[in-house]
Scaffold this motif. Structure first.
Motif, short mmCIF file in Angstrom:
data_model
loop_
_atom_site.label_atom_id
_atom_site.label_comp_id
_atom_site.label_asym_id
_atom_site.label_seq_id
_atom_site.Cartn_x
_atom_site.Cartn_y
_atom_site.Cartn_z
N ASP A 137 17.67 -3.19 25.22
CA ASP A 137 17.72 -2.88 23.79
C ASP A 137 18.32 -1.49 23.58
O ASP A 137 18.12 -0.58 24.40
CB ASP A 137 16.32 -2.89 23.17
N TYR A 138 19.03 -1.33 22.47
CA TYR A 138 19.54 0.00 22.09
C TYR A 138 18.55 0.58 21.09
O TYR A 138 18.21 -0.06 20.08
CB TYR A 138 20.93 -0.12 21.46
N LEU A 139 18.07 1.79 21.36
CA LEU A 139 17.08 2.42 20.50
C LEU A 139 17.61 3.70 19.88
O LEU A 139 18.36 4.45 20.51
CB LEU A 139 15.82 2.79 21.31
N LEU A 156 17.19 10.67 19.70
CA LEU A 156 17.70 10.13 20.96
C LEU A 156 18.30 8.76 20.68
O LEU A 156 17.75 7.98 19.89
CB LEU A 156 16.59 9.99 22.00
N ALA A 157 19.42 8.46 21.34
CA ALA A 157 20.07 7.16 21.15
C ALA A 157 20.56 6.67 22.50
O ALA A 157 21.25 7.39 23.22
CB ALA A 157 21.23 7.28 20.17
N GLY A 158 20.20 5.44 22.84
CA GLY A 158 20.65 4.89 24.12
C GLY A 158 19.97 3.58 24.43
O GLY A 158 19.19 3.04 23.63
N SER A 159 20.25 3.05 25.62
CA SER A 159 19.73 1.75 26.04
C SER A 159 18.46 1.91 26.87
O SER A 159 18.32 2.86 27.64
CB SER A 159 20.77 1.00 26.85
N VAL A 160 17.56 0.94 26.72
CA VAL A 160 16.30 0.96 27.46
C VAL A 160 16.59 0.62 28.93
O VAL A 160 17.14 -0.43 29.24
CB VAL A 160 15.30 -0.06 26.88
N LYS A 161 16.20 1.53 29.82
CA LYS A 161 16.40 1.35 31.26
C LYS A 161 15.20 0.68 31.90
O LYS A 161 15.34 -0.25 32.71
CB LYS A 161 16.67 2.70 31.92
N ASN A 162 14.02 1.13 31.55
CA ASN A 162 12.80 0.46 32.01
C ASN A 162 11.64 0.83 31.10
O ASN A 162 11.72 1.79 30.32
CB ASN A 162 12.48 0.75 33.48
N ILE A 163 10.56 0.05 31.21
CA ILE A 163 9.38 0.25 30.38
C ILE A 163 8.15 0.19 31.27
O ILE A 163 8.00 -0.73 32.09
CB ILE A 163 9.27 -0.85 29.29
N PHE A 164 7.26 1.17 31.15
CA PHE A 164 5.99 1.16 31.88
C PHE A 164 4.89 1.55 30.91
O PHE A 164 4.83 2.69 30.44
CB PHE A 164 6.03 2.13 33.05
N GLN A 165 4.07 0.55 30.54
CA GLN A 165 3.01 0.73 29.55
C GLN A 165 3.61 1.28 28.27
O GLN A 165 4.45 0.63 27.65
CB GLN A 165 1.91 1.62 30.14
N ASN A 166 3.23 2.48 27.83
CA ASN A 166 3.75 3.02 26.57
C ASN A 166 4.87 4.03 26.77
O ASN A 166 5.20 4.78 25.84
CB ASN A 166 2.61 3.68 25.78
N VAL A 167 5.46 4.05 27.96
CA VAL A 167 6.53 4.99 28.25
C VAL A 167 7.84 4.22 28.47
O VAL A 167 7.90 3.32 29.31
CB VAL A 167 6.22 5.85 29.49
N ASN A 171 24.27 -5.69 16.91
CA ASN A 171 25.25 -4.69 16.48
C ASN A 171 24.82 -3.31 16.95
O ASN A 171 24.33 -2.49 16.18
CB ASN A 171 25.42 -4.72 14.96
N LYS A 172 24.99 -3.07 18.25
CA LYS A 172 24.57 -1.79 18.82
C LYS A 172 25.52 -0.67 18.39
O LYS A 172 26.74 -0.88 18.38
CB LYS A 172 24.52 -1.90 20.34
N PRO A 173 25.00 0.49 18.03
CA PRO A 173 25.87 1.60 17.61
C PRO A 173 26.80 2.05 18.74
O PRO A 173 26.34 2.35 19.84
CB PRO A 173 24.87 2.71 17.25
N ILE A 174 28.08 2.08 18.46
CA ILE A 174 29.08 2.58 19.40
C ILE A 174 30.17 3.28 18.61
O ILE A 174 30.33 3.05 17.42
CB ILE A 174 29.71 1.46 20.26
#
Length: 219
Positions: free
Chosen positions: A145-147, A92-103, A170-173
């Motif tokens: 962040d881009y993951l 999977l490749a994309g930007s972090v939209k939100n974070i809740f605990q370990n998800v 240097n985010k992958p694009i």
């Protein structure tokens, strides 16, 4: 489209397959290649490509025969390198939209995906800027962040991560762009002008020794 979005491949040699309507123009490109061709009478197009080790972002653009309609699709593929040892089945490749605990909710080109971290998830943090030292702030995943995640799906929209690579600068694009246009001036001194069909803007191009020109044969 094959390979499917998120596929992890053992070899860089891949056959990209597109199935759409017959006699349709298809453009397939990434940072390392670009091809344009027409599907056959059955609507099939197959192209052999050499992918890069690691993450590959590929765009497939399909045009109607009169160029009146265009459909774009982006896929992420991952090619195992000599030192890549993983049993993961999905990238999977994309930007972090939100974070809740370990998800983590990851916004990819296809859809929002949930990424679960557990005790064995390996997280590769970006190096701190030159002249700075590591801090707790640098060792956290942030919104934006881009993951690049290698993991195993647990449902249609949820994956358990084996490893996570974080990109901040240097985010992958895909660094190439696709323009459908009409030539409005003859080539002179390796220069020619076109009119972009999307916004009617006139753009001038220069041909170089590395420019590739292809003529599509009619089916």
């Amino acid at each position: 489209v094959g390979p499917e979005d998120g596929k992890i491949l053992d070899s860089a040699d891949a056959t990209l397959t597109v199935k759409t309507t017959p006699n349709t123009y298809v453009v397939v490109f990434s940072n390392s290649f670009a091809q344009i061709a027409k599907t056959d009478a059955a609507g099939l197009l197959q192209q052999d490509q050499k992918l890069e080790s690691g993450l590959n972002l590929v765009q497939i653009s399909v045009f109607s025969i009169d160029f009146a309609k265009r459909v774009d699709k982006k896929i992420a593929l991952f090619v195992k390198g000599p030192k890549t040892t993983t049993s993961a089945k999905l990238v999977l490749a994309g930007s972090v939209k939100n974070i809740f605990q370990n998800v983590i909710t990851l916004s990819t080109d296809t859809a929002d995906m949930k990424v679960n971290q557990d005790k064995v998830t390996k997280v590769n943090y970006p190096s701190p800027p030159p002249g700075t030292t590591k801090s707790k702030n640098n060792q956290n995943i942030r919104v934006g962040d881009y993951l690049v995640v290698l993991g195993n799906p647990t449902s249609a929209d949820e994956t358990t991560a084996q490893s996570i690579d974080i990109f901040r600068d240097n985010k992958p694009i895909i660094q190439k762009d696709l323009i459908y246009a009409k030539i409005i001036a003859k080539v002179k001194n390796n220069l020619f002008s076109i009119k972009n069909d999307k916004d009617n803007q006139v753009i001038q191009f220069e041909l170089s020794k590395t420019s590739q020109i292809s003529k599509i044969e009619e089916c």
